[in-house]
Each structure stands twice: as C-alpha cells, then as structure tokens.
Design a protein around this motif. Structure first.
Motif, PDB file in Angstrom:
ATOM      1  N   LEU A 172       0.832  -1.206   0.000  1.00  0.00           N
ATOM      2  CA  LEU A 172       0.000   0.000   0.000  1.00  0.00           C
ATOM      3  C   LEU A 172       0.867   1.256   0.000  1.00  0.00           C
ATOM      4  O   LEU A 172       0.485   2.281  -0.577  1.00  0.00           O
ATOM      5  N   SER A 173       2.041   1.172   0.627  1.00  0.00           N
ATOM      6  CA  SER A 173       2.972   2.297   0.580  1.00  0.00           C
ATOM      7  C   SER A 173       3.407   2.559  -0.856  1.00  0.00           C
ATOM      8  O   SER A 173       3.462   3.711  -1.303  1.00  0.00           O
ATOM      9  N   PHE A 174       3.706   1.490  -1.599  1.00  0.00           N
ATOM     10  CA  PHE A 174       4.079   1.655  -3.007  1.00  0.00           C
ATOM     11  C   PHE A 174       2.913   2.246  -3.802  1.00  0.00           C
ATOM     12  O   PHE A 174       3.124   3.093  -4.680  1.00  0.00           O
ATOM     13  N   MET A 175       1.690   1.838  -3.488  1.00  0.00           N
ATOM     14  CA  MET A 175       0.517   2.359  -4.180  1.00  0.00           C
ATOM     15  C   MET A 175       0.247   3.820  -3.839  1.00  0.00           C
ATOM     16  O   MET A 175      -0.624   4.451  -4.439  1.00  0.00           O
ATOM     17  N   SER A 176       0.990   4.357  -2.883  1.00  0.00           N
ATOM     18  CA  SER A 176       0.813   5.756  -2.482  1.00  0.00           C
ATOM     19  C   SER A 176       1.823   6.677  -3.141  1.00  0.00           C
ATOM     20  O   SER A 176       1.491   7.801  -3.505  1.00  0.00           O
ATOM     21  N   LYS A 177       3.074   6.231  -3.277  1.00  0.00           N
ATOM     22  CA  LYS A 177       4.076   7.085  -3.933  1.00  0.00           C
ATOM     23  C   LYS A 177       5.234   6.279  -4.498  1.00  0.00           C
ATOM     24  O   LYS A 177       6.390   6.712  -4.452  1.00  0.00           O
ATOM     25  N   GLY A 178       4.934   5.119  -5.011  1.00  0.00           N
ATOM     26  CA  GLY A 178       5.993   4.321  -5.601  1.00  0.00           C
ATOM     27  C   GLY A 178       7.009   3.877  -4.565  1.00  0.00           C
ATOM     28  O   GLY A 178       6.685   3.672  -3.385  1.00  0.00           O
ATOM     29  N   PRO A 179       8.278   3.735  -4.952  1.00  0.00           N
ATOM     30  CA  PRO A 179       9.295   3.182  -4.049  1.00  0.00           C
ATOM     31  C   PRO A 179       9.932   4.220  -3.115  1.00  0.00           C
ATOM     32  O   PRO A 179      10.963   3.936  -2.512  1.00  0.00           O
ATOM     33  N   VAL A 180       9.356   5.407  -3.001  1.00  0.00           N
ATOM     34  CA  VAL A 180       9.977   6.472  -2.213  1.00  0.00           C
ATOM     35  C   VAL A 180      10.189   6.040  -0.771  1.00  0.00           C
ATOM     36  O   VAL A 180      11.285   6.151  -0.210  1.00  0.00           O
ATOM     37  N   SER A 181       9.140   5.542  -0.113  1.00  0.00           N
ATOM     38  CA  SER A 181       9.262   5.159   1.290  1.00  0.00           C
ATOM     39  C   SER A 181      10.082   3.886   1.461  1.00  0.00           C
ATOM     40  O   SER A 181      10.709   3.676   2.497  1.00  0.00           O
ATOM     41  N   HIS A 182      10.099   3.045   0.438  1.00  0.00           N
ATOM     42  CA  HIS A 182      10.922   1.830   0.501  1.00  0.00           C
ATOM     43  C   HIS A 182      12.398   2.208   0.614  1.00  0.00           C
ATOM     44  O   HIS A 182      13.158   1.559   1.333  1.00  0.00           O
ATOM     45  N   PHE A 183      12.772   3.260  -0.118  1.00  0.00           N
ATOM     46  CA  PHE A 183      14.166   3.698  -0.097  1.00  0.00           C
ATOM     47  C   PHE A 183      14.475   4.553   1.129  1.00  0.00           C
ATOM     48  O   PHE A 183      15.543   4.396   1.743  1.00  0.00           O
ATOM     49  N   ALA A 184      13.556   5.441   1.505  1.00  0.00           N
ATOM     50  CA  ALA A 184      13.851   6.443   2.528  1.00  0.00           C
ATOM     51  C   ALA A 184      13.517   5.993   3.944  1.00  0.00           C
ATOM     52  O   ALA A 184      14.032   6.567   4.904  1.00  0.00           O
ATOM     53  N   LEU A 185      12.667   4.965   4.094  1.00  0.00           N
ATOM     54  CA  LEU A 185      12.258   4.534   5.435  1.00  0.00           C
ATOM     55  C   LEU A 185      12.491   3.045   5.663  1.00  0.00           C
ATOM     56  O   LEU A 185      13.047   2.648   6.688  1.00  0.00           O
ATOM     57  N   PHE A 186      12.101   2.212   4.677  1.00  0.00           N
ATOM     58  CA  PHE A 186      12.209   0.767   4.859  1.00  0.00           C
ATOM     59  C   PHE A 186      13.654   0.275   4.763  1.00  0.00           C
ATOM     60  O   PHE A 186      14.119  -0.488   5.615  1.00  0.00           O
ATOM     61  N   LEU A 187      14.388   0.705   3.735  1.00  0.00           N
ATOM     62  CA  LEU A 187      15.779   0.272   3.588  1.00  0.00           C
ATOM     63  C   LEU A 187      16.641   0.714   4.775  1.00  0.00           C
ATOM     64  O   LEU A 187      17.430  -0.104   5.298  1.00  0.00           O
TER      65      LEU A 187
END
Length: 543
Positions: free
Chosen positions: A175-190
């Motif tokens: 759902l995070s990806f469905m909100s703004k693509g991989p932005v949070s994956h890179f900036a918060l999850f990684l």
C-alpha cells in the motif's frame, strides 16, 4: 504529571491529533502538489478516470493513485469545493501514523511512557504537521510503511504469528508503493533494514523462508498491478512519463551531498533536543535501553545518508527521517525526565533550557510581537487574536515557571498544549497577511463562457493551481502540436510573457487582451510571489 495514566495514552494521542491535524484545514491555499492531486481526484469522479488517471485531461501517471482515490471519495462526500474535506484523508492517515508509532514504540522500546513521549514528539514535529494537513502523497506512503515495518519487525523477532505478520507486512508495504511508488521503501524501509541488521541481526530464520516469500509476493502484487495496467493500456505515454521522472531525479533541484545535514531542524520545536539525542558518545551511558537507542539512531542516520545520495534534494523529502528521529529524541527526553533535577550538570541542562525556554518566551510575549506584526491587519481578526493570546500567555508563563523549578515533564506537556493552541486558535491569523489587491480567481470563467457563449481554452500547460481554481477541465491547446479550435471566436488563458508565442501560433487572428487572473495571496512586492500563479486572458477572433 502523574494524572496521565497509561490507560489514557491512546485517547490523549487522539485528542492531540484532533487539534493539530483536523482543525482549520481550509486556511491555506492549495499548493502545487495538492492541486495536482485534487484535479486528478476531481476528474476521477467527473470523467471516471480511476485507473488511467488524468490531470486536466492529460495522462497523469507520475504517482500511483491510492491517495488520490481517497481524495476522490472524500470529495464525493464533502464536495470538491471543500478544501477541509479533501484534506481529511491526510489527517486521518497521520493520526494512524502517530498511533502505530506509539504501538511500535511499545513493542521495541519496552516502555509505554517512552512510546507515548515519542508519539507526541512525532505528532508535533514540523514536517509531520505540514504533511498531515496537506492533501499530498508523502504522508500516505510513510504511514503505510510504518505499519508494514511494525509487522515485519515482529516477523523478524518472533516465532509466533509468522504468517500473520508476513502477510500484514507485505500488505502495508505494498500500500505504501501504491501511495508514492518506491519512495518510502528507499527512505524509510531500507534504512530500517540496515539498522535492524546492525543491531538485532536475523536469527532462527529457517522456518521463515516460505512466509517471507509470501510477504514478497503480496508486496509485489499490490505494487505492480497498477503500473502493469497502465503499461498495458497506455504504454507509450507511461514510458515517456517514467523517463521524464527518472531524469528529474538526476537533473532537477540538485543539491550537494551535505544539504540534509541540518535535518533535525525539520522537527521544529524539538530542534535542539533532537540534535542532542544524536550525540551517541554522550547518550550511550545515559539511556535505559542502549540496544533500542542504537536501532533508532542508526535508522535515523541511515535514512539521512541514503537520501543524501540522491542528486535531487528538497527539504520536504526529509519527512520520513522524522519518524525514527522522534524515537531517538524520546531517549534523551526520558533521560531528562529522570535526571534533570538530580544528575544533570548545568552544561547538560543548557540545551533543555534553550529548547523549551524559547517556546515559553514566545508564548509569553505573543500579544506584543503579534500586535507589532499584525496591528494594521487585525481588522476582522481581533477576537481570534485575543483568544489565542489569552491561552498562549499563561502557557508561556507556566513553561518558564516550571522550567525554573526544573519540573521538566510539565514543561514537555505544556509544549504540546502550546502547539495545539497555536494551530487550533492562532493558525487562521495567517490570513491577516493575505493582502494582494490584484487577486482574481478563475472560478467565474466557466460561467462567463456559458453566458457569453464564447469557449475558453488553455494555451499550453500551466500551473495546476490555476486549473484547480478554474473548477473543471479546460480544453488544452498545445503550441507544438496545435489543433485550431473550430470556433471563429474564443478566449485563451496564456502564461505571463507568452503573448508572442500565442501570436505566432495564431497569426491570422485578432488578439485582444481582456484581463489578468492572479491567485497569489500576497502582492508582488513580497518574497514568495509567484508568476506561475498568474495567467492572462485574450480574446481571439478569426480575421
């Protein structure tokens, strides 16, 4: 503050968020990002473009549609003229972010009071407030991600409920990806993964490989279906937009690597104590849970470093950093609560006095400073100014009093009350500065077009705020691929300074200037005035 019992923590967080994120949502004009989101949401409802999303009729695939769907639903409920209604989804998801940050804090901090303190710091951090009161995408991406992180932390560290945690983690990361693509994956999850790997490591993982594949599958399914759909039905446009976005990350708003090094300033009223919380050599022997402190600190710093690697930099991109930074700051605050009166030396106390003393002083002198800046603009705002002053002055007084008495917990909670008051009562005073005598909305243009029976076109793509203010889709005339309107007489909205381009595109037309529309809330003598918020209307008549 012993009256704040653990059983009341959730309710207090809800009340604080209600004051901070749900009041006066219609004060500020829509910014460019909101305008893009709201236009797309409006066209979802009016034109049915829920999947192949558009902005003023043009394909708009730069951002996944989940936050826009929520804005569209809110618009259907409250109406698309209600800014407050369109911003409510952001306020709700920010409330969820704060509550899950508390819940996650309880889990890994092993201390409900510290988790409560962390959640209050997060809710009152500057960019969290900004994002939570604006109808944009970022706050959704990071809120869903923190829920996913909460469940994946349990997946990594527990032997129970493995499948539940993996599937819930995958759902919310998707759902995070469905909100703004991989932005949070890179900036918060990684950064979370990096920090977890350093501090907690991965143990007993043999039985978790299959649930992990399930997590990846759910995440991939939720993340990929919309881009695949768009690529299948409008692939060429999607490819062109993707290439443009990729180029922008490398060529637009390029800043040096160290641009984000003052990231703690984005926490607003917590700036000084947030900076101190990052001093590992100082705090490592003073925190109650060193392992958890290392985790939140490495999470914070990893996020800053990774964001610094991207050439394109904007202050608002630091939003995800504020989430682990709030946890990190809570460690220093808990040490201050416990040791300020007994163990802390005067030099250690100075940042605390500075951080809280400045806020107390602002509250105490608010009526004087406010009157100096607003005295010629207070007409129509006197009641709100007086109410705000009557609340902030005693808050400022008691902050300074309890700071002198070294009752730091009372000072901390008064700071939260200070922000609640400022936003709930004082925020509309910002309208006192809106004094552009040339302000003219585009909202009446469509009605005039029907009355005069003269259609209106938009000549070249212009600022989204203009299109949003117009109230509907404006037929677009591209100068580079011009389609001549069939009407012998029509009006065109033209960017400031682009009249020659219009004349070149329509050489056989008589072109007459009609008026200028200006959406700037401030006049052109002030910093912040934007030419892109102006457009000129011309009447074109075929010779």
């Amino acid at each position: 503050m012993n009256f704040i019992q653990e059983k009341n923590y959730i309710w207090i967080l809800v009340i604080v968020c209600a004051f901070i994120f749900f009041t006066n949502l219609d004060v500020l004009y829509p910014n460019i990002m909101e305008a893009r989101n709201f236009i797309t949401a409006r066209e979802m409802v009016s034109d049915g473009n829920w999947l192949l999303t558009t902005m003023n009729g043009e394909p708009r695939y730069e951002k996944p549609p989940l936050p826009t769907w929520l804005a569209a639903i809110s618009g259907m409920i409250f109406g698309f003229k209600s800014l407050a209604g369109l911003r409510i989804p952001s306020a709700i998801i920010t409330l969820i972010l704060v509550l899950f940050s508390y819940r996650f804090g309880v889990y890994f901090l092993k201390n409900k009071k510290q988790a409560f303190v962390n959640a209050l710091i997060l809710a009152t951090s500057f960019y969290i407030i900004f994002a939570g009161r604006n109808g944009t995408w970022d706050i959704f991406a990071h809120s869903f991600m923190i829920i996913g992180i909460y469940y994946i932390f349990q997946f990594f560290s527990e032997e129970n409920h493995i499948w539940r945690n993996s599937l819930l983690a995958g759902t919310f990361i998707g759902l995070s990806f469905m909100s703004k693509g991989p932005v949070s994956h890179f900036a918060l999850f990684l950064p979370f993964i990096i920090s977890y790997s350093i501090v907690y490591k991965y143990m007993n993982f043999k039985q978790k490989w299959l649930p992990l594949l399930g997590l990846v599958a759910v995440t991939a399914l939720l993340s990929a279906w919309w881009p695949l759909y768009v690529n299948a039905f409008d692939g060429d446009t999607a490819k062109a937009i993707a290439e443009k976005e990729t180029t922008a990350w490398a060529d637009r708003n390029v800043r040096p690597f160290y641009y984000y090094w003052s990231f703690f300033v984005q926490s607003g009223i917590w700036t000084v104590v947030a900076l101190v919380s990052l001093l590992y050599p100082y705090l490592k022997s003073r925190v109650a849970n060193l392992k958890a402190y290392k985790f939140s600190l490495f999470w914070t710093l990893s996020a800053v470093v990774l964001l610094s690697l991207i050439p394109e930099k904007k202050s608002r991109y630091l939003l995800p950093v504020l989430i682990p930074l709030a946890y990190t700051t809570s460690f220093f605050m808990m040490y201050v609560f416990k040791s300020f009166q007994t163990k802390m030396k005067n030099l250690e106390k100075f940042p605390v006095y500075l951080n809280f003393g400045l806020v107390g002083l602002i509250g105490l002198v608010f009526p004087i400073i406010g009157y100096i800046f607003l005295k010629d603009r207070l007409s129509g705002f006197y009641t709100r100014f007086i109410i705000t002053s009557l609340i902030l002055v005693p808050i400022g007084f008691f902050i300074l009093k309890y700071l002198y008495q070294q009752k730091i917990q009372r000072v901390f909670y008064l700071l939260i009350f200070f922000l609640m008051t400022t936003i709930s009562f004082g925020f509309p005073l910002a309208n006192a500065f809106l004094d552009n005598p040339k302000y003219k909305s585009l909202a009446t243009i469509s009605q005039e077009a029907e009355t005069d029976n003269i259609p209106v076109y938009l000549f070249n793509i212009q600022s989204p705020e203009l299109v949003w203010d117009y109230g509907g889709m404006i037929p677009l005339l591209h100068s580079h691929a011009l389609e001549i309107p069939k009407e012998a007489k029509f009006k065109a909205l033209v960017m400031i300074g682009a009249k020659k381009t219009l004349q070149k595109a329509f050489p056989s037309y008589k072109i007459t200037y009609i008026r200028t529309y200006d959406l700037n809330p401030i006049d052109d003598s002030k910093k912040g005035y934007k030419d892109r918020l102006r457009t000129e209307m011309y009447l074109l008549e075929r010779d």
